[in-house]
Motif scaffolding. Structure first.
Motif, short mmCIF file in Angstrom:
data_model
loop_
_atom_site.label_atom_id
_atom_site.label_comp_id
_atom_site.label_asym_id
_atom_site.label_seq_id
_atom_site.Cartn_x
_atom_site.Cartn_y
_atom_site.Cartn_z
N GLY A 56 26.07 25.50 -28.12
CA GLY A 56 26.84 24.57 -27.31
C GLY A 56 25.94 23.61 -26.56
N ILE A 57 26.35 22.36 -26.46
CA ILE A 57 25.51 21.34 -25.84
C ILE A 57 25.16 21.70 -24.39
N ILE A 58 26.15 22.15 -23.64
CA ILE A 58 25.89 22.51 -22.25
C ILE A 58 25.00 23.75 -22.15
N LYS A 64 18.82 21.41 -17.56
CA LYS A 64 18.91 19.96 -17.34
C LYS A 64 20.26 19.61 -16.72
N MET A 65 21.33 20.22 -17.23
CA MET A 65 22.66 19.97 -16.71
C MET A 65 22.75 20.37 -15.23
N MET A 175 27.86 28.03 -15.91
CA MET A 175 27.69 26.58 -16.02
C MET A 175 28.84 25.99 -16.82
N ASN A 176 29.23 26.66 -17.91
CA ASN A 176 30.37 26.22 -18.70
C ASN A 176 31.63 26.15 -17.83
N ALA A 378 28.47 16.23 -18.96
CA ALA A 378 29.05 17.12 -19.97
C ALA A 378 29.37 16.36 -21.25
N PHE A 379 29.65 15.07 -21.12
CA PHE A 379 29.97 14.25 -22.28
C PHE A 379 28.75 13.47 -22.78
#
Length: 411
Positions: A56-58, A64-65, A175-176, A378-379
């Motif tokens: 998953g990207i996140i 970093k997020m 975080m998700n 997130a996007f």
């Protein structure tokens, strides 16, 4: 032209043509649904790293997020000093004092037994009681002074960014959840809008196919639907940045219009699970600046250790030579138990509610540009991958439609 249309929609192939916008709607919905799922899952990389597989990207960029959230949002809501002050240090000190007071005997016995169990166990209860009583009498003053100085030097004792980033790195699911709860309505919009935008593109696709039934039309439009639906949805969420009024109607990005609602959700989540008094104290005692916290505790515990009654009893148990070593043991014990009072769930919840209100008021006043920075990462992270993936899936769906429904030939 009307005769041609009548023949098409009344002929044997009518359902094939009618299916085009509905297939496009499904493609738009499914590609956007998959894009959202791939933003959050899986939590860990599945496949053969580094390229053959997916995470998953996140979760893949959780540090970093988290850094972006701290820099762009949390840091704008207040300083650590304000945060700690809002928690009311006097209440924190009272809680610590109450917790330790009930355990004076337990902690004292543990330390003394470690140094000379036989002698300590054989001391008269009256003698031990004097040590307990003297320590208990000094405790409130020591704790109050310690908490007061902690609050004064909190920025030097805790690295806020390190605290939050390291916590998120250990708990990717948290975080998700931050992004999912904050952007719940926006993620739902992205998925559902894919269906409606896809259907509209499908109507155009159907018209083009009727008058220009070339082999590339259905695959090309499938690619367009997959690419465009996600891109359009994202722009509806964050654009326009500032309100625009048309015929008295307010037009603004969907996420930006929900600022008050989002502020309540985000601040409640952050103060109850991330920026808690428990996490704050744990980071203080175990983080990169823990040596400063240890020095502070030593400074405030020292008066108890060097009190006449306590000092005399300690020297009886360990002897004058072992007294220095005993002081170190007591200081270390104080350091070790320093986070225990904050394991209390109800106390954490109570303090979180107080701070959440302060954060919420400030977050509601953020500018649209600052506010959008909460969800935009997130996007934005690898957004092109998700859009490209949607395009590829759309291309495959369009090709399947051409081959499966229209037989792979031009009618």
């Amino acid at each position: 032209m009307l005769e041609t249309l009548a023949n098409i929609f009344t002929g044997d192939d009518a359902l094939k043509y009618i299916s085009i916008p509905f297939v496009a709607a499904f493609v738009g919905w499914s590609t956007n649904w998959l894009a959202i799922k791939l933003t959050f899952w899986p939590l860990e990389f599945i496949g053969v790293p580094p390229l053959l597989g997916w995470q998953g990207i996140i979760p893949s960029k959780v540090e970093k997020m988290a850094s972006i959230v701290v820099d762009q949002t949390v840091s704008k809501l207040g300083t650590l000093h304000e945060f700690f002050h809002e928690m009311e240090p006097e209440i924190i000190a009272s809680h610590i004092d109450e917790f330790l007071d009930a355990r004076i005997e337990e902690y004292t016995d543990e330390v003394m037994r470690e140094k000379n169990a036989v002698l300590w166990e054989n001391l008269p209860l009256m003698v031990k009681g004097r040590v307990y009583a003297r320590t208990r009498k000094q405790l409130p003053q020591v704790v109050n002074a310690l908490v007061e100085e902690m609050g004064y030097h909190i920025e030097e004792l805790v690295d806020l960014k390190h605290m939050i980033v390291s916590q998120m790195a250990k708990d990717k699911a948290l975080m998700n959840r931050v992004f999912q709860e904050v952007g719940k309505e926006e993620f739902r919009f992205v998925i559902n809008s894919g269906m409606w935008f896809g259907f509209l593109f499908g109507l155009v696709q159907m018209a083009v196919w009727i008058f220009y039934p070339s082999a590339w039309v259905l695959p090309a439009f499938g690619l367009l639907v997959g690419l465009a639906t996600n891109w359009i949805a994202l722009n509806c969420i964050f654009r326009p940045l500032n309100p625009v009024y048309v015929l008295g109607m307010r037009i603004q990005g969907l996420f930006l219009k929900r600022q008050k609602e989002v502020a309540e959700v985000f601040c409640r989540l952050v103060t109850s699970e991330i920026l808690t008094i428990r996490q704050l104290m744990t980071s203080m005692m175990n983080g990169p600046r823990k040596e400063r916290a240890l020095a502070l505790i030593k400074k405030h515990v020292k008066p108890i250790i060097e009190t006449g009654t306590v000092r005399t009893m300690a020297q009886i148990v360990v002897g004058p030579e072992g007294y220095a070593d005993l002081k170190k043991t007591i200081e270390q014990k104080a350091f070790e138990v320093s986070t225990q009072p904050f394991e209390d769930i109800e106390f954490n919840k109570d303090r979180a509610e107080v701070v959440s209100k302060m954060f919420q008021v400030r977050m509601e006043k953020l500018s649209p540009n600052d506010f959008q920075a909460l969800l935009r990462p997130a996007f934005q992270e690898d957004e092109w991958i998700l859009i490209a993936l949607g395009g590829i899936l759309g291309l495959l769906a369009g090709t399947a439609q051409w081959v499966g429904i229209f037989g792979g030939s031009v009618l």
